[in-house]
Design an enzyme around this catalytic site. Structure first.
Site, PDB file in Angstrom:
ATOM      1  N   SER A  23     -28.038   0.017 -35.019  1.00 32.18           N
ATOM      2  CA  SER A  23     -28.552   0.212 -33.675  1.00 32.18           C
ATOM      3  C   SER A  23     -27.892  -0.768 -32.708  1.00 32.18           C
ATOM      4  O   SER A  23     -27.548  -1.886 -33.082  1.00 32.18           O
ATOM      5  CB  SER A  23     -30.071  -0.020 -33.696  1.00 32.18           C
ATOM      6  N   PRO A  24     -27.685  -0.362 -31.450  1.00 32.96           N
ATOM      7  CA  PRO A  24     -27.101  -1.290 -30.475  1.00 32.96           C
ATOM      8  C   PRO A  24     -28.077  -2.410 -30.150  1.00 32.96           C
ATOM      9  O   PRO A  24     -29.176  -2.154 -29.645  1.00 32.96           O
ATOM     10  CB  PRO A  24     -26.831  -0.398 -29.259  1.00 32.96           C
ATOM     11  N   CYS A  26     -28.381  -6.279 -28.337  1.00 31.37           N
ATOM     12  CA  CYS A  26     -27.745  -7.328 -27.543  1.00 31.37           C
ATOM     13  C   CYS A  26     -27.712  -8.643 -28.310  1.00 31.37           C
ATOM     14  O   CYS A  26     -28.694  -9.020 -28.955  1.00 31.37           O
ATOM     15  CB  CYS A  26     -28.495  -7.517 -26.232  1.00 31.37           C
ATOM     16  N   GLN A 100     -22.620   1.746 -26.657  1.00 31.86           N
ATOM     17  CA  GLN A 100     -23.669   2.162 -25.728  1.00 31.86           C
ATOM     18  C   GLN A 100     -23.349   1.589 -24.345  1.00 31.86           C
ATOM     19  O   GLN A 100     -23.107   0.388 -24.216  1.00 31.86           O
ATOM     20  CB  GLN A 100     -25.025   1.635 -26.186  1.00 31.86           C
ATOM     21  N   TYR A 180     -34.798   0.228 -18.535  1.00 32.62           N
ATOM     22  CA  TYR A 180     -33.596  -0.056 -17.763  1.00 32.62           C
ATOM     23  C   TYR A 180     -33.372   1.063 -16.742  1.00 32.62           C
ATOM     24  O   TYR A 180     -34.224   1.926 -16.562  1.00 32.62           O
ATOM     25  CB  TYR A 180     -32.418  -0.292 -18.699  1.00 32.62           C
ATOM     26  N   GLY A 323     -31.926  -1.905 -36.976  1.00 28.46           N
ATOM     27  CA  GLY A 323     -31.720  -3.038 -36.092  1.00 28.46           C
ATOM     28  C   GLY A 323     -31.904  -4.348 -36.824  1.00 28.46           C
ATOM     29  O   GLY A 323     -30.979  -4.885 -37.437  1.00 28.46           O
ATOM     30  N   ARG A 324     -33.129  -4.856 -36.795  1.00 23.73           N
ATOM     31  CA  ARG A 324     -33.405  -6.169 -37.398  1.00 23.73           C
ATOM     32  C   ARG A 324     -33.107  -6.212 -38.889  1.00 23.73           C
ATOM     33  O   ARG A 324     -32.731  -7.258 -39.419  1.00 23.73           O
ATOM     34  CB  ARG A 324     -34.861  -6.560 -37.114  1.00 23.73           C
TER      35      ARG A 324
END
Length: 354
Positions: A23-24, A26, A100, A180, A323-324
């Site tokens: 997953s994207p 940051c 992304q 966002y 992700g994590r």
């Protein structure tokens, strides 16, 4: 035969070697919007670890579109050049390099999480949104975008899409989630406009459909294009699953190939029920069952290979994005391959360990 987690998936001209994606996420480690050696090692190592799709984190289409000063950007040719070795490295390890592109909207201009994550109120950093409604009292009130500014911002997504292709990426995701910019237009909690970009769902999704169209023209129709959506705001008066399924149907008719099914982020008081493992899976499953012909990607506290494999085998989603789990274990996918008795994902240099 029903596919499993390790079955390849072809989307247009691209084949993912497995249904496991990164997953994207940051990492707030860019310099002037340019990716660094940190990103190269961080992202390529997941490809080396057996992930089939590696999505580069939210990459801003303009300087003021960054969540933080540490975000990657794609508005300057130097930033394209900095991403070339990352895309090449991911592909060299057998994974599909994806990226992304995003604009943070009214949630832009914040400190890095380890520096508190609060709005920086930086001089010369305009905060933009559909309406002059702050995310919460600690955030600055955004300037409502004019129609002319919206048109210019839409073009910036197209420019970034073209730069992403030039850098060597093979899959593009538009960030339309988590409060966002695009999501703030979709959600009636943050969009109170009275013009063609506000009011009805058709109007609230207009900026997204315009961005999709310009990205298709600059990215090309031969490579996969998708959208990350917050499928629910988890808040009274907010965006609902029924509405986002309508948005997904419009995206499918427009030629979008996949939807990355997340949720939340529009308002700080969202009531997320439980926030437990697989709590977002019903969104991906609803897309699979309701919008035929579009791929569905599942996210949200997916922890184990067994859980991920069951999602694919039951047909609840086409791809599982982690992700994590991949932050904790860059070689999660190799462990999954071992558990499922399939060594194809394991680099030949590592197979003696398996």
């Amino acid at each position: 035969m029903q596919p499993n987690l390790l079955t390849p998936l072809t989307i247009k001209s691209v084949t993912l070697p497995s249904r496991i994606g990164m997953s994207p996420m940051c990492t707030y480690s860019a310099q002037d919007g340019m990716a660094t050696d940190w990103h190269l090692v961080h992202l390529v190592s997941r490809a080396q670890g057996g992930v089939g799709l590696v999505l580069v984190e939210a990459t801003a289409v303009s300087p003021e579109g960054r969540i933080s000063p540490g975000d990657i950007g794609l508005w300057d040719p130097r930033q394209t050049k900095a991403l070339v070795p990352i895309a090449r490295g991911i592909a060299g390890e057998g994974a599909v390099p994806g990226i992304q592109i995003a604009h943070a909207g009214r949630k832009a201009g914040c400190a890095k999480p380890w520096d508190g994550g609060k709005p920086l109120h930086l001089s010369g950093w305009p905060i933009l949104g559909p309406s002059p409604i702050a995310f919460d009292p600690t955030y600055p009130t955004p300037s409502a975008l004019t129609v002319a500014e919206i048109k210019q911002l839409v073009k910036s997504f197209g420019t970034s899409a073209a730069m992403a292709r030039e850098a060597g990426f093979k899959l593009l995701e538009i960030h339309g989630a988590h409060g966002y910019l695009i999501h703030s237009f979709l959600s009636p909690l943050s969009n109170q406009r009275q013009d063609e970009y506000g009011g009805t769902l058709e109007n609230r999704m207009r900026i997204l459909t315009e961005i999709v169209a310009v990205c298709q023209s600059r990215w090309g129709m031969d490579l996969p294009l998708g959208v990350r959506l917050s499928m629910s705001d988890w808040a009274p008066g907010g965006l609902t699953l029924a509405e986002t399924l309508q948005v997904t149907q419009v995206l499918r008719e427009a030629g979008v190939d996949f939807v990355d099914c997340s949720s939340g982020g529009a308002v700080p008081h969202a009531q997320i029920p439980g926030n437990e493992p697989l709590y977002q899976l019903p969104f991906a499953k609803a897309v699979k069952q309701t919008v035929l012909g579009i791929k569905s990607m599942a996210v949200g506290m997916i922890r184990t290979p067994a859980e991920a494999n069951q999602i694919i085998q039951e047909g609840s989603a086409d791809v599982v994005l982690l992700g994590r789990a991949l932050l904790r274990d860059p070689y999660w996918a190799l462990r999954a391959a071992q558990e499922l008795g399939d060594s194809r994902l394991v680099p030949k240099q590592y197979r003696r360990a398996f």
